[in-house]
Write an enzyme that holds these catalytic residues in place. Structure first.
Site, short mmCIF file in Angstrom:
data_model
loop_
_atom_site.label_atom_id
_atom_site.label_comp_id
_atom_site.label_asym_id
_atom_site.label_seq_id
_atom_site.Cartn_x
_atom_site.Cartn_y
_atom_site.Cartn_z
N ARG A 28 2.35 61.02 -29.31
CA ARG A 28 1.89 59.58 -30.00
C ARG A 28 1.33 58.56 -28.78
O ARG A 28 0.12 58.53 -28.98
CB ARG A 28 2.93 58.80 -30.45
CG ARG A 28 2.81 57.64 -31.31
CD ARG A 28 2.71 56.28 -30.61
NE ARG A 28 3.86 55.97 -29.77
CZ ARG A 28 4.10 55.13 -28.79
NH1 ARG A 28 3.02 54.20 -28.68
NH2 ARG A 28 5.07 54.89 -28.29
N ASP A 29 2.17 58.12 -27.76
CA ASP A 29 1.74 57.18 -26.80
C ASP A 29 0.76 58.06 -26.05
O ASP A 29 -0.36 57.41 -25.48
CB ASP A 29 2.89 56.88 -26.01
CG ASP A 29 2.61 55.45 -24.96
OD1 ASP A 29 1.51 55.28 -24.87
OD2 ASP A 29 3.32 54.59 -24.90
N HIS A 222 11.41 52.84 -21.49
CA HIS A 222 10.04 53.45 -21.63
C HIS A 222 9.21 52.92 -20.43
O HIS A 222 8.77 51.58 -20.49
CB HIS A 222 9.73 52.76 -22.96
CG HIS A 222 8.31 53.25 -23.45
ND1 HIS A 222 8.00 54.29 -24.65
CD2 HIS A 222 7.16 52.89 -23.22
CE1 HIS A 222 6.85 54.22 -24.72
NE2 HIS A 222 6.30 53.43 -23.92
N HIS A 224 5.79 52.61 -18.42
CA HIS A 224 4.37 53.08 -17.99
C HIS A 224 4.29 53.08 -16.57
O HIS A 224 4.82 52.19 -15.72
CB HIS A 224 3.40 52.18 -18.74
CG HIS A 224 3.19 52.62 -20.05
ND1 HIS A 224 2.18 53.56 -20.42
CD2 HIS A 224 4.03 52.41 -21.12
CE1 HIS A 224 2.49 53.58 -21.95
NE2 HIS A 224 3.33 52.99 -22.25
N CYS A 255 -1.50 52.01 -23.98
CA CYS A 255 -1.73 51.25 -25.19
C CYS A 255 -2.93 50.46 -25.32
O CYS A 255 -3.46 49.97 -24.35
CB CYS A 255 -0.69 50.15 -25.35
SG CYS A 255 -0.74 49.19 -26.85
N ASN A 264 2.48 56.86 -19.32
CA ASN A 264 3.76 56.98 -19.17
C ASN A 264 4.37 57.79 -18.04
O ASN A 264 3.60 58.62 -17.61
CB ASN A 264 4.50 57.60 -20.56
CG ASN A 264 4.22 56.80 -21.98
OD1 ASN A 264 3.19 57.12 -22.47
ND2 ASN A 264 5.06 55.83 -22.23
P1 HMG Z 1 -2.87 44.66 -40.68
O1 HMG Z 1 -2.37 43.36 -40.34
O2 HMG Z 1 -3.07 45.16 -42.25
O3 HMG Z 1 -4.46 44.92 -40.40
O4 HMG Z 1 -2.36 45.92 -40.05
P2 HMG Z 1 -5.68 44.60 -40.98
O5 HMG Z 1 -5.39 43.36 -41.90
O6 HMG Z 1 -6.66 44.36 -39.93
O7 HMG Z 1 -6.09 45.81 -41.91
C1 HMG Z 1 -6.95 46.82 -41.48
C2 HMG Z 1 -7.02 48.15 -42.35
O8 HMG Z 1 -5.84 48.67 -42.03
C3 HMG Z 1 -6.63 47.52 -43.80
O9 HMG Z 1 -7.60 48.49 -44.55
C4 HMG Z 1 -5.19 47.79 -44.26
O10 HMG Z 1 -4.99 48.20 -45.73
C5 HMG Z 1 -5.09 49.16 -43.35
P3 HMG Z 1 -9.12 48.06 -45.10
O11 HMG Z 1 -8.39 47.13 -46.38
O12 HMG Z 1 -9.78 47.28 -44.40
O13 HMG Z 1 -9.71 49.34 -45.56
N1 HMG Z 1 -3.64 49.25 -42.92
C6 HMG Z 1 -3.11 50.54 -42.56
N2 HMG Z 1 -3.87 51.92 -42.49
C7 HMG Z 1 -3.03 52.59 -42.09
N3 HMG Z 1 -1.55 52.41 -41.83
C8 HMG Z 1 -1.06 51.51 -42.05
C9 HMG Z 1 -1.78 50.27 -42.37
N4 HMG Z 1 -1.58 49.05 -42.69
C10 HMG Z 1 -2.84 48.43 -42.84
N5 HMG Z 1 0.31 51.40 -41.55
C11 HMG Z 1 -0.97 47.10 -38.25
C12 HMG Z 1 -1.17 45.75 -39.27
C13 HMG Z 1 0.17 46.86 -37.61
C14 HMG Z 1 -1.10 48.14 -39.30
C15 HMG Z 1 -2.21 47.06 -37.22
O14 HMG Z 1 -2.49 45.92 -36.66
C16 HMG Z 1 -2.45 48.28 -36.37
O15 HMG Z 1 -2.44 49.47 -37.14
N6 HMG Z 1 -2.07 48.09 -35.31
C17 HMG Z 1 -2.10 49.25 -34.17
C18 HMG Z 1 -0.79 49.33 -33.39
C19 HMG Z 1 -0.58 50.25 -32.51
O16 HMG Z 1 -0.38 51.60 -32.83
N7 HMG Z 1 -0.49 49.87 -31.13
C20 HMG Z 1 -0.26 51.16 -30.37
C21 HMG Z 1 1.25 51.51 -30.38
S1 HMG Z 1 2.44 50.57 -29.72
C22 HMG Z 1 2.60 51.02 -28.09
O17 HMG Z 1 1.73 51.76 -27.58
C23 HMG Z 1 3.74 50.27 -27.22
C24 HMG Z 1 4.97 51.24 -27.04
O18 HMG Z 1 4.58 52.65 -26.43
C25 HMG Z 1 5.86 50.59 -26.23
C26 HMG Z 1 5.41 50.16 -24.69
O19 HMG Z 1 4.70 50.51 -24.07
O20 HMG Z 1 5.52 48.79 -24.50
C27 HMG Z 1 5.58 51.60 -28.40
MG MG Z 2 4.11 52.68 -24.22
#
Ligand code: HMG
Ligand code: MG
Length: 315
Positions: A28-29, A222, A224, A255, A264
């Site tokens: 994933r990450d 966690h 990075h 991210c 990471n």
């Molecule tokens: P939203 O607010 O619904 O976004 O999504 P939107 O209004 O821009 O919608 C976009 C489209 O996505 C729409 O479709 C929604 O229906 C659809 P359209 O009508 O345009 O055809 N949609 C989805 N599709 C698939 N799966 C879903 C989903 N939800 C809505 N679940 C959301 C909110 C959170 C889903 C959006 O903002 C998003 O996908 N963000 C990405 C977050 C992400 O993956 N970030 C990276 C991971 S976190 C990280 O790396 C940190 C971590 O490692 C810890 C650290 O290092 O600190 C964990």
């Molecule tokens: Mg991370």
């Protein structure tokens, strides 16, 4: 009263175990920030190799919007088609109801939810405020426990050591968020140093304060490795009693909404340190290096981790 009881339990649970659990976040990450799309077959093989290496918790994908993270557009296909081992927990990021429906289709019943210690990052990454992320999480957790009463649900707090947009983060903000996630019902709190700016004293102070609220065995770290502080930060967290660490084979990761963040900590680098200290993980370095070399080769990348480069075993 409830808080006092939590503090008492937290102190009693201070861990001195010789065994460490690694949460492998490579699929994933590790992959989410890669621009070229990796095939479903290669993602599956990567996950199988990680499970065969002995990793007992693997974050296999994220059920997020493909518009936001294109690499994860195949989440249902990847998750539903991996061959499962009985002793492995396969989990994935689920940010909202739509994500939970997708997880169910992908036969995933262990979950990761996320929030952040910075409003700007939360909005840029999760498209909502911190307080909304907690509300969404609370309603999701009820549904997750209905689907699987034994669900392992980890709560990520990003930016615990700093935010790419807001800079310094108050430690009290992280502690309060962790307390809320625990009250909502998360099984484990993963402290994300998203941009790798943390240093050992800051980590040590955070764990020291956090353990008054969160039982030690529910804290995960966690890191990075942007500034080469991941292993030192893990070492001080270990000394404080933390026994759960997130890492990524090959040191891949980053991210898309944290500009400048490096990968990471590499699982193989972490294993080398832990095994050298006499701690047990149940994970084979040979196996992890094999998985890391496999996925890096599929992306035409050189393996960047220290152990990955130096490890002599032919796989
Ligand atoms: P939203 O607010 O619904 O976004 O999504 P939107 O209004 O821009 O919608 C976009 C489209 O996505 C729409 O479709 C929604 O229906 C659809 P359209 O009508 O345009 O055809 N949609 C989805 N599709 C698939 N799966 C879903 C989903 N939800 C809505 N679940 C959301 C909110 C959170 C889903 C959006 O903002 C998003 O996908 N963000 C990405 C977050 C992400 O993956 N970030 C990276 C991971 S976190 C990280 O790396 C940190 C971590 O490692 C810890 C650290 O290092 O600190 C964990
Ligand atoms: Mg991370």
């Amino acid at each position: 009263m409830k808080t006092r009881l939590l503090r008492y339990l937290a102190r009693r649970c201070r861990s001195t175990s010789d065994s460490v659990r690694i949460v492998e976040v490579g699929p994933r990450d590790g992959l989410q920030n890669e621009k070229s799309i990796i095939s479903i077959a290669h993602k599956k093989e990567f996950i199988h190799k990680l499970a065969n290496a002995g990793l007992s918790t693997i974050e296999v994908t994220s059920f997020v919007s493909p518009k936001w993270v294109p690499q994860m557009a195949d989440s249902i296909q990847v998750a539903s088609s991996i061959e499962r081992k009985n002793d492995v927990t396969y989990c994935a990021i689920v940010p909202n109801k739509k994500g939970l429906q997708m997880a169910t289709e992908g036969k995933i019943e262990h979950y990761c939810i996320g929030t952040a210690a910075s409003e700007t990052f939360c909005k840029k990454n999760w498209n909502c405020s911190i307080s909304d992320s907690l509300k969404i999480t609370e309603s999701l957790l009820d549904e997750m426990r209905r689907i699987n009463p034994n669900a392992y649900i980890r709560g990520y707090i990003s930016n615990v050591m700093g935010c790419p947009y807001e800079g310094n983060i108050q430690q009290s903000v992280v502690v309060n968020l962790a307390e809320k996630l625990l009250e909502i019902g998360c099984s484990e709190i993963s402290l994300g140093d998203t941009i790798g700016t943390g240093t050992p004293r800051k980590f040590s102070n955070l764990i020291r304060d956090l353990v008054n609220i969160v039982p030690m065995e529910k804290i995960a770290v966690h890191c990075h490795d942007t500034y080469a502080q991941a292993l030192p930060n893990i070492l001080v967290s270990l000394e404080q009693g933390v026994r759960v660490f997130d890492s990524s084979a090959g040191g891949l990761g980053g991210c898309p909404y944290a500009p400048g963040a490096a990968g990471n900590v590499a699982t193989e680098d972490l294993l080398y340190m832990l095994h050298g200290m006499g701690l047990s993980t149940g994970v084979s370095i040979d196996g992890v290096v094999g998985a890391a070399r496999f996925i890096c080769a599929r992306m035409d990348k050189k393996i960047e981790s220290k152990v990955g480069k130096a490890w002599k075993v032919e796989l």
